[in-house]
Design a protein around this motif. Structure first.
Motif, PDB file in Angstrom:
ATOM      1  N   TYR A  98      34.736  84.647  91.361  1.00  0.00           N
ATOM      2  CA  TYR A  98      34.766  84.975  89.924  1.00  0.00           C
ATOM      3  C   TYR A  98      34.554  86.471  89.664  1.00  0.00           C
ATOM      4  CZ  TYR A  98      34.348  79.942  88.971  1.00  0.00           C
ATOM      5  OH  TYR A  98      34.543  78.593  88.908  1.00  0.00           O
ATOM      6  N   ALA A  99      33.652  87.095  90.400  1.00  0.00           N
ATOM      7  CA  ALA A  99      33.389  88.526  90.199  1.00  0.00           C
ATOM      8  C   ALA A  99      34.651  89.328  90.497  1.00  0.00           C
ATOM      9  CB  ALA A  99      32.216  88.997  91.047  1.00  0.00           C
ATOM     10  N   SER A 100      35.302  89.012  91.588  1.00  0.00           N
ATOM     11  CA  SER A 100      36.520  89.715  91.973  1.00  0.00           C
ATOM     12  C   SER A 100      37.643  89.477  90.956  1.00  0.00           C
ATOM     13  CB  SER A 100      36.945  89.244  93.367  1.00  0.00           C
ATOM     14  OG  SER A 100      38.042  89.976  93.821  1.00  0.00           O
ATOM     15  N   GLU A 101      37.830  88.231  90.561  1.00  0.00           N
ATOM     16  CA  GLU A 101      38.882  87.880  89.592  1.00  0.00           C
ATOM     17  C   GLU A 101      38.668  88.595  88.261  1.00  0.00           C
ATOM     18  OE1 GLU A 101      40.389  83.841  87.288  1.00  0.00           O
ATOM     19  OE2 GLU A 101      39.624  83.640  89.341  1.00  0.00           O
ATOM     20  N   SER A 102      37.438  88.600  87.787  1.00  0.00           N
ATOM     21  CA  SER A 102      37.161  89.238  86.486  1.00  0.00           C
ATOM     22  C   SER A 102      37.219  90.759  86.592  1.00  0.00           C
ATOM     23  CB  SER A 102      35.811  88.789  85.933  1.00  0.00           C
ATOM     24  OG  SER A 102      34.751  89.180  86.779  1.00  0.00           O
ATOM     25  N   ALA A 103      36.723  91.323  87.690  1.00  0.00           N
ATOM     26  CA  ALA A 103      36.718  92.780  87.837  1.00  0.00           C
ATOM     27  C   ALA A 103      38.145  93.324  87.958  1.00  0.00           C
ATOM     28  CB  ALA A 103      35.875  93.197  89.030  1.00  0.00           C
ATOM     29  N   LYS A 104      39.037  92.588  88.609  1.00  0.00           N
ATOM     30  CA  LYS A 104      40.439  93.023  88.683  1.00  0.00           C
ATOM     31  C   LYS A 104      41.037  93.103  87.277  1.00  0.00           C
ATOM     32  CE  LYS A 104      41.435  91.434  93.331  1.00  0.00           C
ATOM     33  NZ  LYS A 104      41.959  90.338  94.138  1.00  0.00           N
ATOM     34  N   ALA A 105      40.789  92.090  86.461  1.00  0.00           N
ATOM     35  CA  ALA A 105      41.296  92.098  85.083  1.00  0.00           C
ATOM     36  C   ALA A 105      40.638  93.214  84.275  1.00  0.00           C
ATOM     37  CB  ALA A 105      41.049  90.735  84.434  1.00  0.00           C
ATOM     38  N   PHE A 106      39.357  93.450  84.516  1.00  0.00           N
ATOM     39  CA  PHE A 106      38.600  94.520  83.856  1.00  0.00           C
ATOM     40  C   PHE A 106      39.194  95.885  84.205  1.00  0.00           C
ATOM     41  CE2 PHE A 106      34.365  96.967  84.184  1.00  0.00           C
ATOM     42  CZ  PHE A 106      34.294  97.252  82.826  1.00  0.00           C
ATOM     43  N   PHE A 107      39.461  96.106  85.484  1.00  0.00           N
ATOM     44  CA  PHE A 107      40.052  97.372  85.915  1.00  0.00           C
ATOM     45  C   PHE A 107      41.428  97.561  85.290  1.00  0.00           C
ATOM     46  CE2 PHE A 107      37.703  98.529  90.117  1.00  0.00           C
ATOM     47  CZ  PHE A 107      36.477  98.360  89.489  1.00  0.00           C
ATOM     48  N   GLU A 108      42.222  96.506  85.277  1.00  0.00           N
ATOM     49  CA  GLU A 108      43.550  96.567  84.656  1.00  0.00           C
ATOM     50  C   GLU A 108      43.424  96.970  83.178  1.00  0.00           C
ATOM     51  OE1 GLU A 108      47.823  95.918  84.543  1.00  0.00           O
ATOM     52  OE2 GLU A 108      46.447  96.131  86.229  1.00  0.00           O
ATOM     53  N   TYR A 109      42.463  96.372  82.485  1.00  0.00           N
ATOM     54  CA  TYR A 109      42.207  96.698  81.074  1.00  0.00           C
ATOM     55  C   TYR A 109      41.826  98.173  80.916  1.00  0.00           C
ATOM     56  CZ  TYR A 109      39.308  96.965  76.828  1.00  0.00           C
ATOM     57  OH  TYR A 109      38.734  97.355  75.640  1.00  0.00           O
ATOM     58  N   LEU A 110      40.906  98.655  81.749  1.00  0.00           N
ATOM     59  CA  LEU A 110      40.465 100.046  81.627  1.00  0.00           C
ATOM     60  C   LEU A 110      41.594 101.021  81.949  1.00  0.00           C
ATOM     61  CD1 LEU A 110      36.866  99.822  83.140  1.00  0.00           C
ATOM     62  CD2 LEU A 110      37.488 100.101  80.734  1.00  0.00           C
ATOM     63  N   PHE A 111      42.354 100.749  82.992  1.00  0.00           N
ATOM     64  CA  PHE A 111      43.436 101.649  83.364  1.00  0.00           C
ATOM     65  C   PHE A 111      44.601 101.600  82.364  1.00  0.00           C
ATOM     66  CE2 PHE A 111      41.898 101.423  87.960  1.00  0.00           C
ATOM     67  CZ  PHE A 111      41.448 102.728  87.983  1.00  0.00           C
ATOM     68  N   MET A 112      44.988 100.405  81.953  1.00  0.00           N
ATOM     69  CA  MET A 112      46.216 100.275  81.175  1.00  0.00           C
ATOM     70  C   MET A 112      45.984 100.293  79.649  1.00  0.00           C
ATOM     71  SD  MET A 112      47.939 100.394  83.842  1.00  0.00           S
ATOM     72  CE  MET A 112      49.578 100.331  83.194  1.00  0.00           C
ATOM     73  N   GLN A 113      44.849  99.789  79.187  1.00  0.00           N
ATOM     74  CA  GLN A 113      44.588  99.763  77.742  1.00  0.00           C
ATOM     75  C   GLN A 113      43.724 100.933  77.267  1.00  0.00           C
ATOM     76  OE1 GLN A 113      46.128  97.341  75.874  1.00  0.00           O
ATOM     77  NE2 GLN A 113      47.032  96.730  77.827  1.00  0.00           N
ATOM     78  N   LYS A 114      42.773 101.338  78.092  1.00  0.00           N
ATOM     79  CA  LYS A 114      41.847 102.408  77.709  1.00  0.00           C
ATOM     80  C   LYS A 114      42.242 103.763  78.318  1.00  0.00           C
ATOM     81  CE  LYS A 114      38.291 101.284  75.824  1.00  0.00           C
ATOM     82  NZ  LYS A 114      38.025 101.369  74.385  1.00  0.00           N
ATOM     83  N   ASP A 115      43.345 103.787  79.044  1.00  0.00           N
ATOM     84  CA  ASP A 115      43.875 105.013  79.656  1.00  0.00           C
ATOM     85  C   ASP A 115      42.889 105.712  80.588  1.00  0.00           C
ATOM     86  OD1 ASP A 115      46.460 104.865  78.589  1.00  0.00           O
ATOM     87  OD2 ASP A 115      45.751 105.680  76.680  1.00  0.00           O
ATOM     88  N   ALA A 116      42.137 104.916  81.324  1.00  0.00           N
ATOM     89  CA  ALA A 116      41.238 105.494  82.330  1.00  0.00           C
ATOM     90  C   ALA A 116      42.069 106.145  83.435  1.00  0.00           C
ATOM     91  CB  ALA A 116      40.345 104.408  82.930  1.00  0.00           C
ATOM     92  N   ARG A 117      41.607 107.278  83.903  1.00  0.00           N
ATOM     93  CA  ARG A 117      42.206 107.950  85.048  1.00  0.00           C
ATOM     94  C   ARG A 117      41.414 107.641  86.315  1.00  0.00           C
ATOM     95  NH1 ARG A 117      40.734 112.204  87.851  1.00  0.00           N
ATOM     96  NH2 ARG A 117      39.075 112.625  86.365  1.00  0.00           N
ATOM     97  N   ARG A 118      40.084 107.465  86.133  1.00  0.00           N
ATOM     98  CA  ARG A 118      39.186 107.299  87.282  1.00  0.00           C
ATOM     99  C   ARG A 118      38.065 106.342  86.908  1.00  0.00           C
ATOM    100  NH1 ARG A 118      34.581 109.657  89.644  1.00  0.00           N
ATOM    101  NH2 ARG A 118      34.836 110.056  91.855  1.00  0.00           N
ATOM    102  N   LEU A 119      37.766 105.411  87.808  1.00  0.00           N
ATOM    103  CA  LEU A 119      36.627 104.511  87.670  1.00  0.00           C
ATOM    104  C   LEU A 119      35.684 104.772  88.837  1.00  0.00           C
ATOM    105  CD1 LEU A 119      38.446 101.091  86.994  1.00  0.00           C
ATOM    106  CD2 LEU A 119      37.783 102.847  85.329  1.00  0.00           C
ATOM    107  N   TYR A 120      34.385 104.675  88.567  1.00  0.00           N
ATOM    108  CA  TYR A 120      33.438 104.776  89.681  1.00  0.00           C
ATOM    109  C   TYR A 120      32.268 103.830  89.437  1.00  0.00           C
ATOM    110  CZ  TYR A 120      30.245 107.731  86.949  1.00  0.00           C
ATOM    111  OH  TYR A 120      29.381 108.208  85.995  1.00  0.00           O
ATOM    112  N   ALA A 121      31.612 103.472  90.532  1.00  0.00           N
ATOM    113  CA  ALA A 121      30.457 102.573  90.473  1.00  0.00           C
ATOM    114  C   ALA A 121      29.392 103.068  91.436  1.00  0.00           C
ATOM    115  CB  ALA A 121      30.869 101.153  90.858  1.00  0.00           C
TER     116      ALA A 121
END
Length: 180
Positions: A98-121
């Protein structure tokens, strides 16, 4: 935020119905970085859920078939286009992807909807599950910070500093992963 559906999950804003689920995984944080977010009562959980329901940076992760809260994702934007990301999940639902499935969708949202260039953790060096999740998401280990931050104290009252990894992923790397 707009609701996002994956194969088994719904990512959405928090609602009042999430109070019990939040209490379940916030009452006993398993990772020191969540000690300040510890919640002890259903009343505290209800107040936290009310605040988060108005904050798009906190995303509730729920089972699609029951709408039960199983964890959360959140981000902090650093101008102009970098996002610090984090996740916190209920231990009862570990090992099911579940963590992997949700985080992939989250990353897609940040990159494609919020125009993120870079994510870090940031991930503590003893949090092996989050390290593995970061790697499954295609993030690269960028750094290792000794005695980086303190979330708790030793019994004698002195701060316990955490050794911490930094993982990161660029949008162009994310897009290359999707198309390879």
């Amino acid at each position: 935020m707009q609701k996002i559906e994956t194969h088994r999950l719904i990512l959405r804003n928090f609602t009042e119905a999430d109070s019990q689920g939040l209490l379940e995984y916030s009452a006993h944080p398993r990772v020191n970085c969540f000690l300040d977010d510890r919640i002890s009562t259903i009343e505290e959980a209800s107040l936290t859920v009310q605040k988060r329901s108005r904050d798009d940076s906190y995303i509730a992760v729920c089972l699609k078939d029951s709408n039960d809260l199983i964890g959360e994702l959140f981000y902090l934007k650093e101008e102009p286009d970098t996002y610090s990301v984090c996740w916190n999940f209920n231990a009862r639902f570990e090992g099911m992807g579940y963590a992997s499935e949700s985080a992939k969708a989250f990353f897609e949202y940040l990159f494609m909807q919020k125009d993120a260039r870079r994510l870090y953790a940031y991930v503590e060096d003893d949090n092996y599950k989050s390290q593995k999740l970061s790697e499954r998401l295609g993030m690269r280990k960028e750094g290792y910070f000794l005695e980086f931050i303190s979330f708790t104290k030793y019994e004698d009252g002195t701060p316990k500093y955490e050794n911490t990894f930094q993982y990161a992923l660029l949008k162009k790397e994310w897009l290359n992963q999707k198309h390879s």
